[in-house]
Design a protein around this motif. Structure first.
Motif, PDB file in Angstrom:
ATOM      1  N   ILE A 268       0.835  -1.198   0.000  1.00  7.22           N
ATOM      2  CA  ILE A 268       0.000   0.000   0.000  1.00  7.22           C
ATOM      3  C   ILE A 268       0.869   1.247   0.000  1.00  7.22           C
ATOM      4  CG2 ILE A 268      -1.695   1.303   1.342  1.00  7.22           C
ATOM      5  CD1 ILE A 268      -2.874  -1.294   2.296  1.00  7.22           C
ATOM      6  N   ALA A 269       1.856   1.294   0.890  1.00 11.30           N
ATOM      7  CA  ALA A 269       2.739   2.453   0.954  1.00 11.30           C
ATOM      8  C   ALA A 269       3.581   2.577  -0.314  1.00 11.30           C
ATOM      9  CB  ALA A 269       3.641   2.353   2.183  1.00 11.30           C
ATOM     10  N   TRP A 270       4.024   1.452  -0.849  1.00 12.21           N
ATOM     11  CA  TRP A 270       4.865   1.507  -2.049  1.00 12.21           C
ATOM     12  C   TRP A 270       4.062   1.934  -3.267  1.00 12.21           C
ATOM     13  CZ3 TRP A 270       9.914   1.704  -2.470  1.00 12.21           C
ATOM     14  CH2 TRP A 270      10.709   1.251  -1.422  1.00 12.21           C
ATOM     15  N   ALA A 306      -5.072   5.202  -3.178  1.00  9.41           N
ATOM     16  CA  ALA A 306      -5.631   6.249  -4.026  1.00  9.41           C
ATOM     17  C   ALA A 306      -6.818   5.686  -4.805  1.00  9.41           C
ATOM     18  CB  ALA A 306      -4.561   6.786  -4.976  1.00  9.41           C
ATOM     19  N   THR A 307      -7.732   6.567  -5.185  1.00 12.96           N
ATOM     20  CA  THR A 307      -8.957   6.118  -5.862  1.00 12.96           C
ATOM     21  C   THR A 307      -8.641   5.347  -7.138  1.00 12.96           C
ATOM     22  OG1 THR A 307     -10.109   8.058  -4.986  1.00 12.96           O
ATOM     23  CG2 THR A 307     -11.157   6.891  -6.810  1.00 12.96           C
ATOM     24  N   ASP A 308      -7.717   5.863  -7.948  1.00 12.49           N
ATOM     25  CA  ASP A 308      -7.367   5.181  -9.196  1.00 12.49           C
ATOM     26  C   ASP A 308      -6.730   3.821  -8.927  1.00 12.49           C
ATOM     27  OD1 ASP A 308      -8.324   7.354 -10.540  1.00 12.49           O
ATOM     28  OD2 ASP A 308      -6.370   8.307 -10.777  1.00 12.49           O
ATOM     29  N   VAL A 309      -5.882   3.769  -7.908  1.00  5.08           N
ATOM     30  CA  VAL A 309      -5.211   2.501  -7.584  1.00  5.08           C
ATOM     31  C   VAL A 309      -6.221   1.479  -7.075  1.00  5.08           C
ATOM     32  CG1 VAL A 309      -3.443   1.425  -6.154  1.00  5.08           C
ATOM     33  CG2 VAL A 309      -3.062   3.706  -7.091  1.00  5.08           C
ATOM     34  N   ARG A 310      -7.135   1.929  -6.233  1.00  6.08           N
ATOM     35  CA  ARG A 310      -8.136   1.002  -5.699  1.00  6.08           C
ATOM     36  C   ARG A 310      -9.046   0.476  -6.808  1.00  6.08           C
ATOM     37  NH1 ARG A 310     -11.862   1.927  -0.298  1.00  6.08           N
ATOM     38  NH2 ARG A 310     -13.060   0.001  -0.466  1.00  6.08           N
ATOM     39  N   THR A 465      -0.459   0.910 -20.269  1.00  5.15           N
ATOM     40  CA  THR A 465      -1.613   1.773 -20.532  1.00  5.15           C
ATOM     41  C   THR A 465      -2.551   1.855 -19.341  1.00  5.15           C
ATOM     42  OG1 THR A 465      -2.791  -0.112 -21.521  1.00  5.15           O
ATOM     43  CG2 THR A 465      -1.494   1.292 -22.994  1.00  5.15           C
ATOM     44  N   GLU A 466      -2.342   1.005 -18.344  1.00  3.29           N
ATOM     45  CA  GLU A 466      -3.202   1.008 -17.162  1.00  3.29           C
ATOM     46  C   GLU A 466      -2.648   1.857 -16.036  1.00  3.29           C
ATOM     47  OE1 GLU A 466      -5.371  -3.291 -17.242  1.00  3.29           O
ATOM     48  OE2 GLU A 466      -3.233  -3.330 -16.804  1.00  3.29           O
ATOM     49  N   TYR A 467      -1.465   2.458 -16.229  1.00  4.04           N
ATOM     50  CA  TYR A 467      -0.941   3.353 -15.202  1.00  4.04           C
ATOM     51  C   TYR A 467      -1.897   4.529 -15.029  1.00  4.04           C
ATOM     52  CZ  TYR A 467       3.510   0.925 -16.041  1.00  4.04           C
ATOM     53  OH  TYR A 467       4.494  -0.017 -16.189  1.00  4.04           O
ATOM     54  N   PRO A 468      -2.195   4.916 -13.813  1.00  4.50           N
ATOM     55  CA  PRO A 468      -3.119   6.056 -13.624  1.00  4.50           C
ATOM     56  C   PRO A 468      -2.632   7.336 -14.271  1.00  4.50           C
ATOM     57  CG  PRO A 468      -2.874   4.825 -11.583  1.00  4.50           C
ATOM     58  CD  PRO A 468      -1.866   4.265 -12.541  1.00  4.50           C
ATOM     59  N   TRP A 469      -1.316   7.604 -14.211  1.00  3.31           N
ATOM     60  CA  TRP A 469      -0.820   8.835 -14.834  1.00  3.31           C
ATOM     61  C   TRP A 469      -0.824   8.752 -16.352  1.00  3.31           C
ATOM     62  CZ3 TRP A 469       2.048   5.520 -11.792  1.00  3.31           C
ATOM     63  CH2 TRP A 469       3.040   4.779 -12.422  1.00  3.31           C
ATOM     64  N   ALA A 470      -0.745   7.536 -16.904  1.00  4.43           N
ATOM     65  CA  ALA A 470      -0.833   7.397 -18.360  1.00  4.43           C
ATOM     66  C   ALA A 470      -2.255   7.656 -18.828  1.00  4.43           C
ATOM     67  CB  ALA A 470      -0.376   6.009 -18.788  1.00  4.43           C
TER      68      ALA A 470
END
Length: 544
Positions: A268-270, A306-310, A465-470
């Motif tokens: 989670i932290a990483w 984070a919302t995107d990660v979850r 393509t699944e990276y939130p920043w991408a």
């Protein structure tokens, strides 16, 4: 060897200089285009030697030219370094042509360039605006310093201060000899936390000038992580994360398996750190372990994501769960090929009686599998069924071994020959089951699990393509068109928070976890912003 003129800088041809070298480069342009890239190294070495020899008084005379007319020179063993400080060339952090003076606690002084600071930091870009130039007076009239910035600490010692633009006056001589290394006293009650913060800014300036940042002092993962987090925090304060992200990622990846074991212990932290520095490798590793542990994480732990990660983890978990259910159905409906008979025949009793041992083995295997699934060892288990699926993948003596068979024969006695026939048929079915679960056994993580395997599956894969920043950086069409806006996909609806009253926290887990993945306290009930507190205060990660 390619043709090149001898560009010797000696008493007989002093007319050769930088301009002559440039002309020679123009003459060789066509030769470079046709001869290939392998000659570039020799050409550049030769030209560099000529330029250095023209300006460096510590080189000996020419030695005979080598093959192709290239001149080779060597350094003298005497006087390689100047004896007087005035002879040194400008270097970090004191540049002779620097126009920005940055002062830390009156002991660390940097003389840097405004264009470098503006190009790497949004905060410095605002401070070093041409409209904010302070015209020096008095002794400073002959100096090239145009900006004087002072770092002012705020709050506690480990808090990040702010930079203030000062005026250049007669008593504030801007032409100060800057320190070659940031030196701060740890006396009179000065805290080591304050020194660490100043060291973080020193690393930030080093990165801006392509110098080696001192973020790894020893082999301890804790000190490496502390240096990287400190550098990231000051970069976020000055809005220069884009510059330090590759340095932080490289420093962490150098730790190898120590890093990957730390990610496994606290994904989670990483994942938070990976999002902040936009590191694809750290993000993928974190997601793989998060999806594997998803069913054992509490709702409080998931709330720190984070919302995107979850959303990504939930989608990956659902996809993996669907695959597991499909595999369970294939295992329960498994029929060995030798039991299948042609459809155009009407087999007699002897056709089935001759394969009685295979039918018995299939019945025995299905009974064991159905009982395991009924006990909750399948996809619904806290480990996602990892223990069961790994048994099926291992085959052989991992399950239904000789002891289980002997227990079976206590209720269904057989001759020794019949027992051997039955065990041989069970081994065949195990072999077919191994191929069915092979998809779940692929290890997508970088962690070496041979010394200590994890108790969950790591077969999840994450595409770039699944990276939130991408996804956030994907260009959108002209928003002025209502038709385009109506066709945009709607963002996923986040899960309700806090959870409904009918979904209380799970407290029956035998595996105890802290209520907050980012601290050792169980009293934390609300997420803490990653900008106000480092997520790596977790003692589990510190001890990794």
């Amino acid at each position: 060897m390619f043709p090149i003129r001898r560009i010797a800088i000696g008493p007989e041809d002093k007319a050769w200089g930088v301009g002559s070298v440039v002309k020679e480069l123009g003459r060789l342009r066509k030769i470079w285009a046709t001869s290939g890239a392998y000659i570039w190294k020799n050409v550049l070495v030769a030209l560099a030697e000529e330029l250095v020899h023209e300006t460096d008084p510590f080189l000996e005379h020419d030695i005979p030219a080598g093959e192709g007319g290239l001149t080779r020179r060597k350094f003298s063993n005497k006087g390689q370094f100047p004896e007087s400080p005035s002879e040194f060339t400008s270097e970090f952090p004191n540049y002779a042509d620097g126009d920005v003076l940055i002062t830390f606690a009156a002991k660390g002084v940097y003389k840097l360039h405004a264009y470098t600071l503006r190009a790497n930091s949004v905060v410095f870009n605002g401070l070093l605006n041409p409209n904010n130039i302070r015209s020096p007076t008095g002794k400073g009239k002959k100096s090239n310093i145009r900006f004087r910035i002072e770092y002012v600490p705020v709050g506690e010692d480990d808090d990040i201060g702010e930079f203030r633009l000062l005026a250049l006056t007669l008593r504030q001589h801007p032409n100060v000899k800057a320190n070659t290394q940031l030196v701060l006293d740890n006396q009179n009650g000065k805290s080591t936390a304050a020194y660490a913060r100043y060291r973080d800014f020193d690393n930030l300036f080093r990165v801006m000038y392509n110098q080696d940042a001192i973020v790894v002092e020893d082999d301890d993962m804790g000190s490496t992580l502390a240096g990287c987090m400190g550098l990231l925090e000051v970069a976020e304060k000055t809005r220069a994360v884009r510059v330090v992200s590759p340095v932080i990622e490289h420093a962490l990846l150098r730790r190898g398996q120590v890093l990957y074991r730390s990610i496994q212990s606290n994904p989670i932290a990483w994942s938070d750190l990976a999002m902040r520095i936009k590191s694809g490798r750290l993000f993928e590793e974190s997601i793989i372990h998060l999806v594997g542990q998803w069913q054992s994480l509490t709702w409080r732990e998931k709330a720190y994501l984070a919302t995107d990660v979850r959303s990504l983890c939930e989608r990956k978990h659902e996809d993996l769960k669907a695959i597991k259910k499909s595999i369970d159905l294939r295992l329960l409906g498994l029929y060995p090929a030798e039991l299948l008979l042609p459809l155009d025949e009407t087999p007699g009793r002897n056709k089935y009686s001759s394969k009685i041992y295979m039918w018995m083995a299939l019945c025995y295997f299905r009974q064991w599998l159905a009982q395991s699934l009924a006990e909750g060892q399948g996809w619904s288990a806290p480990d996602g069924g990892a223990r069961l699926y790994r048994k099926l993948a291992a085959g052989q003596g991992a399950y239904l071994d000789g002891g289980d068979m002997q227990n079976f024969h206590r209720y269904f006695p057989m001759s020794h020959k019949a027992q051997s026939c039955l065990e041989e048929r069970v081994a065949r079915i195990k072999q077919e089951a191994t191929g069915i679960v092979a998809e779940l056994m692929s290890d997508q993580s970088q962690l070496d699990q041979r010394p200590a395997p994890v108790d969950y599956l790591t077969c999840c894969s994450v595409d770039r393509t699944e990276y939130p920043w991408a996804t956030a950086a994907a260009p959108l069409k002209d928003p002025a068109s209502p038709a385009v806006i109506s066709n945009l996909p709607h963002p996923p609806t986040p899960p309700p928070w806090p959870p409904a009253a009918d979904t209380p926290p799970r407290t029956s887990r035998s595996r105890s976890r802290s209520s907050s993945p980012l601290s050792g306290s169980r009293t934390a009930s609300t997420p803490t912003s990653h900008r106000s507190r480092s997520p790596f205060l977790d003692p589990r990660l510190r001890g990794a």
